[in-house]
Write a protein that holds these residues in place. Structure first.
Motif, PDB file in Angstrom:
ATOM      1  N   GLY A 144       8.279 -10.322   8.723  1.00 54.58           N
ATOM      2  CA  GLY A 144       8.013  -8.991   7.571  1.00 54.58           C
ATOM      3  C   GLY A 144       7.949  -9.162   6.051  1.00 54.58           C
ATOM      4  N   THR A 145       7.743 -10.768   5.837  1.00 61.45           N
ATOM      5  CA  THR A 145       7.918 -11.158   4.364  1.00 61.45           C
ATOM      6  C   THR A 145       6.722 -10.578   4.000  1.00 61.45           C
ATOM      7  OG1 THR A 145       7.257 -12.966   4.733  1.00 61.45           O
ATOM      8  CG2 THR A 145       9.428 -12.683   4.608  1.00 61.45           C
ATOM      9  N   VAL A 146       5.618 -10.585   4.822  1.00 62.06           N
ATOM     10  CA  VAL A 146       4.050  -9.792   3.959  1.00 62.06           C
ATOM     11  C   VAL A 146       4.378  -8.620   4.047  1.00 62.06           C
ATOM     12  CG1 VAL A 146       1.462 -10.906   4.815  1.00 62.06           C
ATOM     13  CG2 VAL A 146       2.915 -12.311   5.566  1.00 62.06           C
ATOM     14  N   LEU A 147       4.459  -7.799   4.985  1.00 59.80           N
ATOM     15  CA  LEU A 147       4.370  -6.471   4.982  1.00 59.80           C
ATOM     16  C   LEU A 147       5.146  -6.136   3.564  1.00 59.80           C
ATOM     17  CD1 LEU A 147       3.675  -3.944   6.299  1.00 59.80           C
ATOM     18  CD2 LEU A 147       5.088  -3.830   7.680  1.00 59.80           C
ATOM     19  N   ASP A 148       6.062  -6.620   3.528  1.00 56.81           N
ATOM     20  CA  ASP A 148       6.672  -6.020   2.409  1.00 56.81           C
ATOM     21  C   ASP A 148       6.103  -6.336   1.607  1.00 56.81           C
ATOM     22  OD1 ASP A 148       9.401  -5.897   3.984  1.00 56.81           O
ATOM     23  OD2 ASP A 148      10.369  -7.110   3.984  1.00 56.81           O
ATOM     24  N   HIS A 149       5.759  -7.508   0.793  1.00 58.91           N
ATOM     25  CA  HIS A 149       4.800  -8.336   0.151  1.00 58.91           C
ATOM     26  C   HIS A 149       3.953  -7.529  -0.182  1.00 58.91           C
ATOM     27  CE1 HIS A 149       2.131 -10.731  -2.903  1.00 58.91           C
ATOM     28  NE2 HIS A 149       3.292 -10.811  -3.553  1.00 58.91           N
ATOM     29  N   TRP A 150       2.883  -7.312   0.875  1.00 59.76           N
ATOM     30  CA  TRP A 150       2.023  -6.191   0.670  1.00 59.76           C
ATOM     31  C   TRP A 150       2.403  -4.671   0.182  1.00 59.76           C
ATOM     32  CZ3 TRP A 150      -0.160  -2.066   3.582  1.00 59.76           C
ATOM     33  CH2 TRP A 150      -0.891  -2.083   3.593  1.00 59.76           C
ATOM     34  N   ALA A 151       3.488  -3.880   0.767  1.00 57.04           N
ATOM     35  CA  ALA A 151       3.902  -2.779   0.137  1.00 57.04           C
ATOM     36  C   ALA A 151       3.833  -2.426  -0.733  1.00 57.04           C
ATOM     37  CB  ALA A 151       4.383  -1.921   1.144  1.00 57.04           C
ATOM     38  N   ALA A 152       4.548  -3.667  -1.646  1.00 61.09           N
ATOM     39  CA  ALA A 152       4.970  -3.765  -2.893  1.00 61.09           C
ATOM     40  C   ALA A 152       4.208  -3.926  -4.204  1.00 61.09           C
ATOM     41  CB  ALA A 152       6.516  -4.627  -3.050  1.00 61.09           C
ATOM     42  N   ASN A 153       3.313  -4.421  -3.521  1.00 59.23           N
ATOM     43  CA  ASN A 153       2.183  -5.143  -4.699  1.00 59.23           C
ATOM     44  C   ASN A 153       0.946  -4.281  -4.534  1.00 59.23           C
ATOM     45  OD1 ASN A 153       3.467  -7.387  -6.618  1.00 59.23           O
ATOM     46  ND2 ASN A 153       3.833  -7.720  -3.980  1.00 59.23           N
ATOM     47  N   ASP A 154       0.910  -3.297  -4.268  1.00 64.25           N
ATOM     48  CA  ASP A 154      -0.682  -2.099  -4.488  1.00 64.25           C
ATOM     49  C   ASP A 154      -1.445  -2.883  -3.177  1.00 64.25           C
ATOM     50  OD1 ASP A 154      -2.312  -0.135  -4.645  1.00 64.25           O
ATOM     51  OD2 ASP A 154      -3.210  -1.660  -6.146  1.00 64.25           O
ATOM     52  N   TYR A 155      -0.640  -3.205  -1.886  1.00 60.91           N
ATOM     53  CA  TYR A 155      -1.319  -3.226  -0.751  1.00 60.91           C
ATOM     54  C   TYR A 155      -2.545  -4.877  -1.394  1.00 60.91           C
ATOM     55  CZ  TYR A 155      -0.875   1.579  -0.373  1.00 60.91           C
ATOM     56  OH  TYR A 155       0.139   2.941  -0.347  1.00 60.91           O
ATOM     57  N   ARG A 156      -1.849  -5.284  -1.712  1.00 64.67           N
ATOM     58  CA  ARG A 156      -2.396  -7.322  -1.397  1.00 64.67           C
ATOM     59  C   ARG A 156      -1.406  -7.876  -1.264  1.00 64.67           C
ATOM     60  NH1 ARG A 156      -6.327  -6.641  -5.131  1.00 64.67           N
ATOM     61  NH2 ARG A 156      -6.213  -4.972  -6.910  1.00 64.67           N
ATOM     62  N   ALA A 157      -1.985  -8.375   0.017  1.00 61.62           N
ATOM     63  CA  ALA A 157      -0.776  -9.552   0.257  1.00 61.62           C
ATOM     64  C   ALA A 157      -0.661 -11.248  -0.465  1.00 61.62           C
ATOM     65  CB  ALA A 157      -1.868 -10.245   2.021  1.00 61.62           C
ATOM     66  N   PRO A 158       0.012 -11.603  -0.334  1.00 61.97           N
ATOM     67  CA  PRO A 158       0.440 -13.005  -0.713  1.00 61.97           C
ATOM     68  C   PRO A 158      -0.476 -13.955   0.109  1.00 61.97           C
ATOM     69  CG  PRO A 158       2.059 -12.587   1.266  1.00 61.97           C
ATOM     70  CD  PRO A 158       1.171 -10.996   0.972  1.00 61.97           C
ATOM     71  N   VAL A 159      -0.804 -13.495   1.468  1.00 61.88           N
ATOM     72  CA  VAL A 159      -1.718 -14.722   1.390  1.00 61.88           C
ATOM     73  C   VAL A 159      -3.155 -14.373   1.828  1.00 61.88           C
ATOM     74  CG1 VAL A 159       0.349 -16.241   2.065  1.00 61.88           C
ATOM     75  CG2 VAL A 159      -0.959 -14.954   3.644  1.00 61.88           C
ATOM     76  N   HIS A 160      -4.114 -15.391   2.074  1.00 55.12           N
ATOM     77  CA  HIS A 160      -5.486 -14.497   2.115  1.00 55.12           C
ATOM     78  C   HIS A 160      -5.946 -14.408   3.595  1.00 55.12           C
ATOM     79  CE1 HIS A 160      -9.511 -13.330   0.908  1.00 55.12           C
ATOM     80  NE2 HIS A 160      -9.940 -13.930  -0.232  1.00 55.12           N
ATOM     81  N   PRO A 161      -6.536 -13.058   4.358  1.00 56.03           N
ATOM     82  CA  PRO A 161      -6.664 -12.954   5.952  1.00 56.03           C
ATOM     83  C   PRO A 161      -7.756 -13.765   6.203  1.00 56.03           C
ATOM     84  CG  PRO A 161      -7.564 -10.861   4.905  1.00 56.03           C
ATOM     85  CD  PRO A 161      -6.561 -11.736   3.606  1.00 56.03           C
ATOM     86  N   ALA A 162      -8.928 -14.447   5.134  1.00 52.28           N
ATOM     87  CA  ALA A 162     -10.032 -14.722   5.464  1.00 52.28           C
ATOM     88  C   ALA A 162      -9.399 -16.167   6.363  1.00 52.28           C
ATOM     89  CB  ALA A 162     -10.828 -14.996   4.276  1.00 52.28           C
TER      90      ALA A 162
END
Length: 252
Positions: A144-162
């Motif tokens: 759940g931490t990645v989703l929380d960060h993504w939603a709070a930071n203009d849809y930018r994940a804290p880690v790179h999906p590539a």
């Protein structure tokens, strides 16, 4: 019998000429005794432009299919994925030495971790590299931490999906990559992070090539209406998974 890491690469004609660099980075990977990699190159479409760049190596499988974008291509490649783990490698990117071994160690060492990512450097047209601040600390990333960060930071994940590395059965259970024209890899990352713990490696695991022809550099990628729609469905899927509380690993 040797155990396998399946490396999946979606490719189309404009990026095919980068495949030899990706292959060179894959050949440089050193794995623990008893492990090997199998590279699945899936063309997004059917042309005569990609095959000339596919290495002649028994560890490489090349397939083609109807065009549908990189998410469709990667998901089609799962049909012939015959290993325990799946690693993403875009056609224009390069792994750094030790990347596969570090991902593997994280998941083999902790059965509660379903996926791993790593630090990324941009590979610029002049051959130089550039990093960016804000990476999390090395170690586990709780559900759940990645989703929380993504939603709070203009849809930018804290880690790179590539850089995703994941258990194959978990990727299959989530339906593979999302059926979107872009952000399909972010969709899978958020889905994985909503049902399982992950791992972040602070060592650079990927050189992410920046070049004029890449899909994320096109104007359509940042069209506000489409981006809003993509982000809405990515978030809805991740929150639905959190709501139903389907967790990995499954316990009685």
């Amino acid at each position: 019998m040797r155990r396998r890491i399946i490396v999946i690469t979606a490719v189309h004609a404009p990026s095919a000429h980068f495949l030899p660099d990706a292959y060179k980075s894959l050949r440089a990977q050193e794995l623990p005794e008893g492990w090997e990699w199998h590279w699945l190159i899936q063309e997004d479409g059917r042309s005569e432009d990609v095959a000339p760049y596919v290495p002649d190596d028994p560890r490489v499988t090349f397939t083609q299919g109807r065009p549908g974008g990189p998410g469709t291509a990667r998901t089609l490649a799962l049909a012939v994925a015959d290993g325990e783990y799946v690693k993403v490698l875009d056609a224009d990117d390069q792994l750094t030495p030790g990347a596969l071994a570090r991902d593997l160690a994280a998941l083999e060492g902790d059965p509660t971790i379903g996926w791993a990512t790593s630090r990324v450097l941009d590979l610029l047209p002049d051959g130089s590299t550039a990093g960016f601040p804000g990476d999390p600390d090395e170690g586990p990333m709780e559900r759940g931490t990645v989703l929380d960060h993504w939603a709070a930071n203009d849809y930018r994940a804290p880690v790179h999906p590539a850089t995703l590395f994941a258990r194959r059965h978990l990727v299959l259970a989530l339906g593979g990559w999302m059926a979107l024209p872009a952000s399909e890899d972010t969709g899978l990352l958020l889905a994985l992070a909503s049902v399982s713990r992950g791992w972040f490696s602070s060592e650079v695991g990927l050189l992410y090539r920046k070049w004029p022809g890449q899909a994320t550099g096109q104007a359509t990628h940042t069209d506000p209406a489409e981006r809003t729609a993509r982000m809405a469905v990515v978030e809805a899927r991740a929150r639905a998974l959190s709501y139903v509380r389907w967790d990995y690993p499954v316990t009685d």
